[in-house]
Design a protein around this motif. Sequence first.
Motif, PDB file in Angstrom:
ATOM      1  N   UNK A  16      -1.203 -18.178   3.491  1.00 23.06           N
ATOM      2  CA  UNK A  16      -1.352 -18.189   1.727  1.00 23.06           C
ATOM      3  C   UNK A  16      -0.025 -18.702   1.530  1.00 23.06           C
ATOM      4  N   UNK A  17       0.199 -19.791   1.117  1.00 20.24           N
ATOM      5  CA  UNK A  17       1.451 -20.568   0.474  1.00 20.24           C
ATOM      6  C   UNK A  17       2.794 -20.043   1.510  1.00 20.24           C
ATOM      7  N   UNK A  20       1.806  -6.080   0.657  1.00 15.90           N
ATOM      8  CA  UNK A  20       0.554  -5.300   0.556  1.00 15.90           C
ATOM      9  C   UNK A  20      -0.312  -5.523  -0.697  1.00 15.90           C
ATOM     10  N   UNK A  21      -0.481  -6.651  -0.706  1.00 21.32           N
ATOM     11  CA  UNK A  21      -1.584  -7.468  -1.840  1.00 21.32           C
ATOM     12  C   UNK A  21      -2.737  -7.518  -1.217  1.00 21.32           C
ATOM     13  N   UNK A  22      -3.618  -7.015  -2.222  1.00 20.35           N
ATOM     14  CA  UNK A  22      -5.371  -7.028  -1.803  1.00 20.35           C
ATOM     15  C   UNK A  22      -5.784  -7.841  -2.896  1.00 20.35           C
ATOM     16  N   UNK A  23      -6.660  -8.644  -2.801  1.00 23.92           N
ATOM     17  CA  UNK A  23      -7.627  -9.571  -3.449  1.00 23.92           C
ATOM     18  C   UNK A  23      -8.847  -9.325  -3.147  1.00 23.92           C
ATOM     19  N   UNK A  73       5.307 -11.022 -15.182  1.00 26.07           N
ATOM     20  CA  UNK A  73       4.591 -11.504 -14.141  1.00 26.07           C
ATOM     21  C   UNK A  73       3.151 -10.764 -14.048  1.00 26.07           C
ATOM     22  N   UNK A  74       2.963  -9.556 -14.541  1.00 28.90           N
ATOM     23  CA  UNK A  74       1.570  -8.898 -14.543  1.00 28.90           C
ATOM     24  C   UNK A  74       0.722  -9.600 -15.598  1.00 28.90           C
ATOM     25  N   UNK A  75       1.391  -9.847 -16.844  1.00 26.13           N
ATOM     26  CA  UNK A  75       0.635 -10.666 -17.702  1.00 26.13           C
ATOM     27  C   UNK A  75       0.370 -11.826 -17.415  1.00 26.13           C
ATOM     28  N   UNK A 115       0.331 -12.846  -7.103  1.00 30.60           N
ATOM     29  CA  UNK A 115       0.547 -11.365  -7.043  1.00 30.60           C
ATOM     30  C   UNK A 115       1.806 -11.301  -6.161  1.00 30.60           C
ATOM     31  N   UNK A 116       1.994 -12.102  -5.229  1.00 32.65           N
ATOM     32  CA  UNK A 116       2.986 -11.902  -4.233  1.00 32.65           C
ATOM     33  C   UNK A 116       4.153 -12.613  -4.621  1.00 32.65           C
ATOM     34  N   UNK A 117       4.042 -13.443  -5.889  1.00 31.79           N
ATOM     35  CA  UNK A 117       5.338 -13.897  -6.632  1.00 31.79           C
ATOM     36  C   UNK A 117       5.639 -15.393  -6.039  1.00 31.79           C
TER      37      UNK A 117
END
Length: 485
Positions: free
Chosen positions: A321-322, A347-350, A41-43, A377-379
């Motif tokens: 957001x989605x 706890x996602x920051x962009x 997922x990170x990649x 990022x939140x999947x």
Amino acid sequence: MPPARSLLLSAACAALLSGLALAPVPASAAAPAPAATQAAEDAELRALADRLLAQNAPEGAPGIAVLVARGDRVLYRGARGLAEVELGVPLSPDQVFRIGSVTKQFAAAGLLKLVEAGKVGLDDPLSKYVKDYPNGDAIQVRQLLDHTSGVKSYTGIDGYMHESIKRELNTGELIAVFKDLPADFAPGQDYRYNNSGYVLLGAVIEAASGRPWHEYLRETLLQPLGLAHTRYGDVRTLIPGMVAGYARRDGAVLPMAFLDMSQPHAAGALVSTLDDLWRWNRALHGGRVLSAQHYREMISAHGKARHGEYGYGYGIGRMPMHGRLTYAHGGGIFGFASYLLYEPTSATTVAVLSNDESGAPGGIGLEAIARQLGAMAMGAPYPPARAVPVDAAALASAEGVYRLDPQRAWALRADAGSLAVQRIGGGAPQRLTPVAAETFVYPDGIARLRLERDGTGKVAAMRYFADGEGESERSARSEEALPAR
């Protein structure tokens, strides 16, 4: 409707989270994914970020810097483009940018610290702090925070942003620019985003604290939180790490126009870095800035500042957001653009910063970059827009004018196997991608347009889904003739 949304927004909506989800959620709240799954997922996120930067920051031009984090773990930190075009200096993710209206959440939090200290009341009249402001007895401090005061925005005065914005003004002199202009509406009776309200908020901070607004923020918030690179963007001071800002005219890159940073004031005069904005998000939404009561007050939408279940809090927007509630704000100022987003359940920051005031010239814009990365990022990434063939006659049958209200309407036209939509009275046409017979995706890869047909098969309306799903705005087909291209 179509991306002329300034979060500032009015950024739109979807299903409301439970009351529990509105509270800060620690990074450890979600169960960790298996290591192999997490690595994949990170990649995938890094590949998306690299692709978005490549698509939106041309080589040899001003650029874009991006940070994506989940809790205390940075998933991506990168930049593309030039910090100084004239010298060919590359942009790096640790450099300093003007953040424009992202400043507002710092000012709002600073004001709420004064409320907690008993020095200001949210229901206090403006006249308690700015003695001679017209109708100041009727304007409440809270109405300055959420743009429901009705005061006229000085940045909207005809011609003001060309020459007058260059003057160095103190707080009183800046208030004098707009104080005698007619109000847009009676206090509390409507919502209209404006910068004058945050200048007045800065004046309240100064009156209650006895300090210049930015000095008070430095002493109360920035220094205690270790935000070493976030500061007042004084044009008369050398700021270490500060990148050059740029504008565009007819596609050509130009030096940004000059404005004195005394004028953006508490509405937009701070500078910062990606990492400082991430740390700010962690502190603000993690309970280290405000009490639970006043944090909840800040992130909630009140009265006329609500837009459905979403809307505008105090210095920060509430948007989907989605399908998940997020807190976000964009900023635009001479030479620079910015966007800061926080999704609480993961706890996602962009954070996205640009030294091109257009943000992403010819691209999808900083908001769309942030939302695509945040969803990944939140999947729950937004689905890719894969074009499907659509019958030409069906496209032609959708051509026409679609009206949301007396002030807002859009033209739909068939365009090379798809549709193009254009705001009537302003805005460039946007070519949509057909993903189903009646469904089209905007260039940002998020927003969708869906056609509605009546019982006879005639297109009767179009629906705009800002988040691609959830709540929508319906514009009925009008009998008006299509305007000239």
